[in-house]
Enzyme design. Structure first.
Site, PDB file in Angstrom:
ATOM      1  N   ASP A   1      18.621 -14.007  21.911  1.00 32.90           N
ATOM      2  CA  ASP A   1      19.208 -15.224  22.465  1.00 32.90           C
ATOM      3  C   ASP A   1      19.009 -15.272  23.972  1.00 32.90           C
ATOM      4  O   ASP A   1      19.323 -14.326  24.684  1.00 32.90           O
ATOM      5  CB  ASP A   1      20.708 -15.287  22.165  1.00 32.90           C
TER       6      ASP A   1
ATOM      7  N   CYS B   1      10.347 -24.179  18.676  1.00 35.27           N
ATOM      8  CA  CYS B   1      11.545 -23.387  18.988  1.00 35.27           C
ATOM      9  C   CYS B   1      12.704 -24.368  19.020  1.00 35.27           C
ATOM     10  O   CYS B   1      12.957 -25.044  18.030  1.00 35.27           O
ATOM     11  CB  CYS B   1      11.379 -22.614  20.292  1.00 35.27           C
ATOM     12  N   SER B   2      13.374 -24.513  20.140  1.00 35.19           N
ATOM     13  CA  SER B   2      14.420 -25.526  20.256  1.00 35.19           C
ATOM     14  C   SER B   2      13.893 -26.749  20.996  1.00 35.19           C
ATOM     15  O   SER B   2      13.874 -27.852  20.470  1.00 35.19           O
ATOM     16  CB  SER B   2      15.643 -24.958  20.976  1.00 35.19           C
ATOM     17  N   ALA B   3      13.434 -26.538  22.238  1.00 33.97           N
ATOM     18  CA  ALA B   3      12.854 -27.641  23.005  1.00 33.97           C
ATOM     19  C   ALA B   3      11.373 -27.807  22.732  1.00 33.97           C
ATOM     20  O   ALA B   3      10.801 -28.857  23.034  1.00 33.97           O
ATOM     21  CB  ALA B   3      13.084 -27.416  24.500  1.00 33.97           C
ATOM     22  N   GLY B   4      10.740 -26.782  22.195  1.00 31.04           N
ATOM     23  CA  GLY B   4       9.318 -26.877  21.887  1.00 31.04           C
ATOM     24  C   GLY B   4       8.415 -26.613  23.068  1.00 31.04           C
ATOM     25  O   GLY B   4       7.259 -27.054  23.056  1.00 31.04           O
TER      26      GLY B   4
ATOM     27  N   GLY C   1       9.220 -23.463  25.560  1.00 31.52           N
ATOM     28  CA  GLY C   1       9.360 -22.109  26.090  1.00 31.52           C
ATOM     29  C   GLY C   1       8.767 -21.061  25.169  1.00 31.52           C
ATOM     30  O   GLY C   1       7.671 -20.550  25.394  1.00 31.52           O
TER      31      GLY C   1
END
Length: 541
Positions: free
Chosen positions: A437, A472-475, A477
């Site tokens: 995380d 990923c989450s934001a696409g 990083g």
């Protein structure tokens, strides 16, 4: 003058008998009291000092006073040069006056008697004191003043607050060294602009408020994103947009930047965090200005309102209604692969509840054989919706069925079948769970192993494999780290060199912000350094 004459009036010591003699005497003799002390004379005689003693000798008391005075003068000189002499001198003078007053009331003391020092002793004391004074003054004058810390130049302000990586060189291999792990704060996947935007809940597309924020307040999650509200060249009236000189220069940099690294150069650079940090901050982020999208209701399609797909490479969904631009929109971009091959990957955000159906539409439309997911469902807050079923679900006529789940140490592989009408396809879903995380992994081998597994699965699809979806989450990083590692591994195998800087610039041309943090940029270099060592070992065998 002898000591007995000077110390008149004091009791004289009684001669003690030996134990043997005392035992042999009669008891009466043993009990005889000592003779009474002589009565002091009414007027004690005073003897004059020897002739010439005052001019050729120094008493012990005077010598000690001289030594104390010299030390006092030495301390005064040192403190005066250091700037504290005035106040210290006043306080010390008061203390000495009080001490002398007390000593005058104490009377004579036996050890400060009439003993004298000769001229050699006086010269020795004076020479010692002078040597101490001169040595101290010379040392104080020759001591170089401490240099003031040099202020950082303005362009290094961002570098000075960068985090240190959460991994060390010893952790690239399979063995873990417990002492090497660093306990660091969370690294947000957050782009950097000039001011901060407060984001309302996704169901409330109200107006956005802007407030000033310090750097430490920005270090939260991806919700605390930033936005440059005063981009040069931006037309305030309407939605017209002009390319500013700054953006034009950034575009040229992304097209031309390159730094080819051979094996030794790669290893050295991977161990130089300051060089990597400076290089990373030179690369333009190439984020999209939200004013480029004038689509009503677009806020419901984006997980983060300031991370948008670059228009020239974004994925457009087929829609039965060409008049509805929202139905064809998805926050995803085509990404070029090794040697500039088009549409090798698709980088996209983690699906939200309102975009799960759009995500599966894209999977079917692009004939995607592989999905790589590099995020947990929740990391402090929700990062991705669980868009796959436990067993079976239907989205827009596409029947999605999970056939099998394979658990490994670092990822879970789901074998999924897709059916629409009479057409059926297979899909592999890799869920990488070893990325911790809010920071980069402590070890590179798990990611390299996943890259190799995905490459082998893509080769099984034939020479013209459809785009691999990575999110990923934001696409931007972790997604950027995976795609950059995959491209650079291919380059290192085929050419023997690697150009991570050029690869990063190519990724950011296709989707802004790829490889989002300096720590991620360093991690890619560490992973490639380890991969080169693995290739060298294989070739030597």
């Amino acid at each position: 003058m002898c000591c007995s004459e000077r110390l008149l009036g004091l009791p004289q010591p009684v001669e003690m008998e030996a134990p043997d003699e005392a035992e042999g005497l009669p008891s009466k003799q043993k009990e005889m009291p000592p003779p009474p002390p002589p009565s002091p004379p009414s007027e004690p005689a005073q003897k004059l000092p020897p002739q010439g003693a005052g001019s050729h000798s120094l008493t012990v008391r005077s010598s000690l006073c001289l030594f104390a005075a010299s030390q006092f003068l030495l301390a005064c000189g040192v403190l005066w040069l250091s700037g504290h002499g005035h106040s210290w001198l006043q306080n010390t003078t008061d203390l000495i006056s009080s001490s002398l007053t007390v000593l005058n009331h104490l009377g004579p003391v036996a050890w400060l008697g009439s003993g004298t020092w000769g001229i050699p002793s006086l010269l020795l004391v004076s020479l010692t004191v002078s040597l101490v004074i001169v040595t101290t003054l010379v040392w104080h004058l020759l001591k170089a003043p401490p240099e003031p810390p040099a202020p950082l130049p303005p362009e290094d302000r961002r570098q000075s607050v960068s985090r240190q990586p959460s991994f060390t060189y010893s952790e690239w291999m399979e063995e873990k060294v417990e002492d090497d792990f660093l306990d660091l704060d969370a690294v947000p996947e957050t782009p950097v602009f000039d001011c901060v935007m407060d984001i309302k809940p996704e169901t409330d597309p109200a107006s956005l408020t802007v407030k000033s924020m310090g750097l430490q307040e920005r270090r939260g999650s991806n919700v605390s994103l930033t936005l440059d509200m005063c981009t040069p060249g931006c037309n305030e009236e309407g939605f017209g947009y002009l390319v500013s000189p700054r953006e034009e220069s950034a575009h040229e940099y992304l097209l031309s930047a390159s730094r080819v690294l051979r094996a030794e150069e790669l290893h050295e650079k991977a161990l130089d965090p300051f060089l990597l940090q400076a290089e990373f901050f030179e690369i333009p982020m190439n984020f999209v200005d939200p004013k480029e999208y004038d689509i009503p209701g677009l806020v419901r399609k984006n997980r983060y309102k300031t991370i948008l797909p670059n228009p020239h490479s974004r994925v457009r969904l087929t829609s039965p209604d060409p008049e509805d631009p929202l139905s064809s929109y998805i926050n995803a971009n085509y990404i070029r692969g090794y040697s500039g091959e088009e549409k090798v990957y698709i980088a996209t955000q983690g699906p939200i509840v309102s975009t799960v159906a759009d995500f599966w539409r894209m999977v079917w439309q692009e004939r995607t054989p592989i999905i790589v997911m590099i995020t947990n469902i929740e990391e402090m807050n929700e990062k991705c919706t669980e868009y796959w079923p436990e067993e079976q679900v239907v989205h827009d006529g596409v029947e999605i069925t999970v056939q099998k789940v394979i658990h490994t140490e670092d990822y879970r592989l789901r074998l999924i079948s897709l059916r629409r009408g009479t057409e059926e396809r297979s899909l592999k879903h890799y869920w990488f769970t070893s990325w911790p995380d809010q920071k980069t992994p402590d070890r590179a081998p798990p990611l390299l192993h996943l890259v190799r597994e995905v490459e082998e699965a893509a080769q099984q699809e034939g020479p013209h494999c459809s785009p691999i979806i990575v999110h990923c989450s934001a696409g931007i990083g972790r997604t950027g780290c995976f795609i950059a590692t995959s491209i650079c591994c291919q380059q290192l195998r085929r050419e023997g060199v690697v150009d991570i800087l050029k690869t990063t610039c190519q990724l950011r041309q296709d989707r802004g912000g790829m490889i989002q943090t300096c720590e991620q940029y360093q991690f890619v270099h560490h992973a490639m350094s380890l991969y080169e060592k693995q290739l060298s070992l294989q070739s030597s065998e």
